[in-house]
Design a protein around this motif. Sequence first.
Motif, PDB file in Angstrom:
ATOM      1  N   TYR A 126      21.406-136.144  16.050  1.00  0.00           N
ATOM      2  CA  TYR A 126      22.579-135.415  15.443  1.00  0.00           C
ATOM      3  C   TYR A 126      21.852-134.661  14.367  1.00  0.00           C
ATOM      4  O   TYR A 126      20.939-134.844  13.834  1.00  0.00           O
ATOM      5  CB  TYR A 126      23.670-135.816  14.854  1.00  0.00           C
ATOM      6  CG  TYR A 126      23.193-136.932  13.777  1.00  0.00           C
ATOM      7  CD1 TYR A 126      23.488-136.407  12.317  1.00  0.00           C
ATOM      8  CD2 TYR A 126      22.758-138.351  13.911  1.00  0.00           C
ATOM      9  CE1 TYR A 126      23.027-137.181  11.333  1.00  0.00           C
ATOM     10  CE2 TYR A 126      22.196-138.981  12.813  1.00  0.00           C
ATOM     11  CZ  TYR A 126      22.285-138.435  11.742  1.00  0.00           C
ATOM     12  OH  TYR A 126      21.916-139.338  10.401  1.00  0.00           O
ATOM     13  N   SER A 127      22.680-133.474  13.903  1.00  0.00           N
ATOM     14  CA  SER A 127      22.286-132.812  12.649  1.00  0.00           C
ATOM     15  C   SER A 127      23.105-132.709  11.366  1.00  0.00           C
ATOM     16  O   SER A 127      24.275-132.987  11.678  1.00  0.00           O
ATOM     17  CB  SER A 127      21.878-131.268  13.016  1.00  0.00           C
ATOM     18  OG  SER A 127      22.816-130.808  13.765  1.00  0.00           O
ATOM     19  N   GLY A 172      28.796-131.502   4.529  1.00  0.00           N
ATOM     20  CA  GLY A 172      27.501-131.987   4.999  1.00  0.00           C
ATOM     21  C   GLY A 172      27.014-131.912   6.215  1.00  0.00           C
ATOM     22  O   GLY A 172      25.860-132.281   6.800  1.00  0.00           O
ATOM     23  N   ALA A 173      27.760-130.734   6.971  1.00  0.00           N
ATOM     24  CA  ALA A 173      27.205-130.322   8.389  1.00  0.00           C
ATOM     25  C   ALA A 173      26.755-131.592   9.420  1.00  0.00           C
ATOM     26  O   ALA A 173      25.781-131.125   9.828  1.00  0.00           O
ATOM     27  CB  ALA A 173      26.259-129.262   8.185  1.00  0.00           C
ATOM     28  N   TYR A 174      27.724-132.217   9.715  1.00  0.00           N
ATOM     29  CA  TYR A 174      27.711-133.267  10.700  1.00  0.00           C
ATOM     30  C   TYR A 174      27.990-132.761  12.036  1.00  0.00           C
ATOM     31  O   TYR A 174      29.166-132.620  12.383  1.00  0.00           O
ATOM     32  CB  TYR A 174      28.426-134.529  10.366  1.00  0.00           C
ATOM     33  CG  TYR A 174      27.921-135.273   9.016  1.00  0.00           C
ATOM     34  CD1 TYR A 174      27.053-135.978   8.833  1.00  0.00           C
ATOM     35  CD2 TYR A 174      28.971-134.882   7.876  1.00  0.00           C
ATOM     36  CE1 TYR A 174      26.428-136.697   7.701  1.00  0.00           C
ATOM     37  CE2 TYR A 174      28.175-135.291   6.716  1.00  0.00           C
ATOM     38  CZ  TYR A 174      27.259-136.086   6.701  1.00  0.00           C
ATOM     39  OH  TYR A 174      26.771-136.746   5.414  1.00  0.00           O
ATOM     40  N   TRP A 175      26.961-132.228  12.539  1.00  0.00           N
ATOM     41  CA  TRP A 175      27.142-131.385  13.968  1.00  0.00           C
ATOM     42  C   TRP A 175      26.519-131.948  15.247  1.00  0.00           C
ATOM     43  O   TRP A 175      25.278-132.323  15.142  1.00  0.00           O
ATOM     44  CB  TRP A 175      26.666-129.924  13.570  1.00  0.00           C
ATOM     45  CG  TRP A 175      27.387-129.267  12.626  1.00  0.00           C
ATOM     46  CD1 TRP A 175      28.469-129.473  11.959  1.00  0.00           C
ATOM     47  CD2 TRP A 175      26.743-128.090  11.846  1.00  0.00           C
ATOM     48  NE1 TRP A 175      28.910-128.582  11.322  1.00  0.00           N
ATOM     49  CE2 TRP A 175      27.695-127.631  11.008  1.00  0.00           C
ATOM     50  CE3 TRP A 175      25.659-127.493  11.561  1.00  0.00           C
ATOM     51  CZ2 TRP A 175      27.554-126.676  10.065  1.00  0.00           C
ATOM     52  CZ3 TRP A 175      25.403-126.208  11.033  1.00  0.00           C
ATOM     53  CH2 TRP A 175      26.526-126.071   9.832  1.00  0.00           C
ATOM     54  N   ALA A 176      26.801-131.690  16.280  1.00  0.00           N
ATOM     55  CA  ALA A 176      26.359-131.565  17.494  1.00  0.00           C
ATOM     56  C   ALA A 176      25.535-133.041  17.937  1.00  0.00           C
ATOM     57  O   ALA A 176      24.439-133.011  18.164  1.00  0.00           O
ATOM     58  CB  ALA A 176      25.746-130.520  17.804  1.00  0.00           C
ATOM     59  N   PRO A 177      26.648-134.243  17.716  1.00  0.00           N
ATOM     60  CA  PRO A 177      25.889-135.284  18.273  1.00  0.00           C
ATOM     61  C   PRO A 177      25.679-135.531  19.852  1.00  0.00           C
ATOM     62  O   PRO A 177      26.451-135.009  20.561  1.00  0.00           O
ATOM     63  CB  PRO A 177      26.767-136.495  17.727  1.00  0.00           C
ATOM     64  CG  PRO A 177      28.037-135.769  17.793  1.00  0.00           C
ATOM     65  CD  PRO A 177      27.811-134.228  17.716  1.00  0.00           C
ATOM     66  N   GLU A 178      24.497-136.089  20.233  1.00  0.00           N
ATOM     67  CA  GLU A 178      24.309-136.483  21.531  1.00  0.00           C
ATOM     68  C   GLU A 178      23.766-137.888  21.494  1.00  0.00           C
ATOM     69  O   GLU A 178      22.958-138.573  20.875  1.00  0.00           O
ATOM     70  CB  GLU A 178      23.253-135.470  22.194  1.00  0.00           C
ATOM     71  CG  GLU A 178      23.581-134.065  22.300  1.00  0.00           C
ATOM     72  CD  GLU A 178      22.711-133.026  23.148  1.00  0.00           C
ATOM     73  OE1 GLU A 178      21.880-133.643  23.567  1.00  0.00           O
ATOM     74  OE2 GLU A 178      23.164-131.986  23.415  1.00  0.00           O
ATOM     75  N   VAL A 179      24.233-138.683  22.364  1.00  0.00           N
ATOM     76  CA  VAL A 179      23.924-140.116  22.912  1.00  0.00           C
ATOM     77  C   VAL A 179      23.532-140.432  24.100  1.00  0.00           C
ATOM     78  O   VAL A 179      23.630-139.868  25.032  1.00  0.00           O
ATOM     79  CB  VAL A 179      25.211-140.950  22.552  1.00  0.00           C
ATOM     80  CG1 VAL A 179      24.806-142.115  22.750  1.00  0.00           C
ATOM     81  CG2 VAL A 179      25.936-140.791  21.200  1.00  0.00           C
ATOM     82  N   TYR A 180      22.171-141.104  24.045  1.00  0.00           N
ATOM     83  CA  TYR A 180      21.481-141.415  25.251  1.00  0.00           C
ATOM     84  C   TYR A 180      21.118-142.960  25.273  1.00  0.00           C
ATOM     85  O   TYR A 180      21.111-143.470  24.113  1.00  0.00           O
ATOM     86  CB  TYR A 180      19.940-140.758  25.057  1.00  0.00           C
ATOM     87  CG  TYR A 180      20.247-139.308  24.621  1.00  0.00           C
ATOM     88  CD1 TYR A 180      20.337-138.593  25.898  1.00  0.00           C
ATOM     89  CD2 TYR A 180      19.995-138.877  23.655  1.00  0.00           C
ATOM     90  CE1 TYR A 180      20.183-137.106  25.625  1.00  0.00           C
ATOM     91  CE2 TYR A 180      20.201-137.435  23.432  1.00  0.00           C
ATOM     92  CZ  TYR A 180      20.228-136.531  24.169  1.00  0.00           C
ATOM     93  OH  TYR A 180      20.229-135.091  23.978  1.00  0.00           O
TER      94      TYR A 180
END
Length: 377
Positions: free
Chosen positions: A107-108, A89-97
């Motif tokens: 995320y992607s 599923g390519a759950y990649w590169a999360p960033e949280v603000y």
Amino acid sequence: MSLHPVMAQTTQRVDTSNATFSNPLNIQFGDPYVLYSGGTYYMYGTGGGADKGFASYSSKDLVNWKNEGQVYFHDNKNGWSDPNAGWGGAYWAPEVYELNGKFYMFYSAQWKVNPTDEEENFRIGVAVADKPTGPFIDMANKPVFDPGYPIIDANVFFDTDGRAYLYYSRAAYKHPVESQVADWAREKGWFKEIEESWVYGVELKPDFSGVIGQPVLLLRPPVDLNDKQAEWESRSVTAREVNRRWTEGSVTFKKEGIYYMMYSANYFGGQHYAVGYATAASPLGPYEKAANNPVLQKNTDEGGVVTGTGHNSITHSPDGKEMFCVYHGRTLRTGDERVVFIDRMEVKDGKINVFGPTTTPQKLPSGVKTDNSKDTP
């Protein structure tokens, strides 16, 4: 929804009596991102034991990390991704603000709307939570927007005028680009074509429900071999690792009126993954790549043990005085597993310097209380 029992509790052991720590940290994340909120650091990343979603760790000092478990699950009520697509599923590169008391995760992942059955059908989503440890719920049952090609590596920059900008990488998938490097690789008989990923930027709607205007191309690999950036940004091709050149993993910040965009180039799974940066006078460029690139790369040529350094984020010490580059890399001991490093960095006279990769003991971040510290009343 119960947390999946996929991860054991882990913390990084350090000798605080000596007030030092050593890289790598005991966290198996790719693409690490650090949020500082309410006196606590929260780290998010790719992998880390998460099952089709994202995990988080928390820390008071950037060194000792507590596993907070999985904080985003693909099957939340608004989930739009396809967990059965390639790369899990390519759950990649999360960033949280953090914004107005809420926490937003960009995320992607693979989009389940895929009528042409594309192998790489990545899009960027945004999920929201009331606290940094989730649970994060998608704001809509679809990605933030659809540019018509696969995109990864979301980074959001909030400018001083209140506007927000989304930066992302157009995946190299089905994106062959003509260049002198491509010509050279063809002449050598190595590759028929070279696909490239490019970094774009676009203004975000204030409520993150979509974008404003059209994306702007900001960074791409050099076309000419005599470009001073061509050597380091083409190493995955010249090392015959793969027929792609990447510009990805961007992170943008502003200092003294200059916009800095750090980015990663080369194959994330190879030893040549490295970080450079570019500067601009406005958030959507034009950006000019720096003469001192790359600012972070493998150190095995100098007798070190670290390779594959990249996809960084930026944070500061607890007292705000020191700036840190947070990134993933590999060591001889960790093999193919990506682990997290934090090293000091400096921005001075329009120039970025990263003092890494390191694996030797270094001082704890400034403002961290040690075993010998006395609590002030």
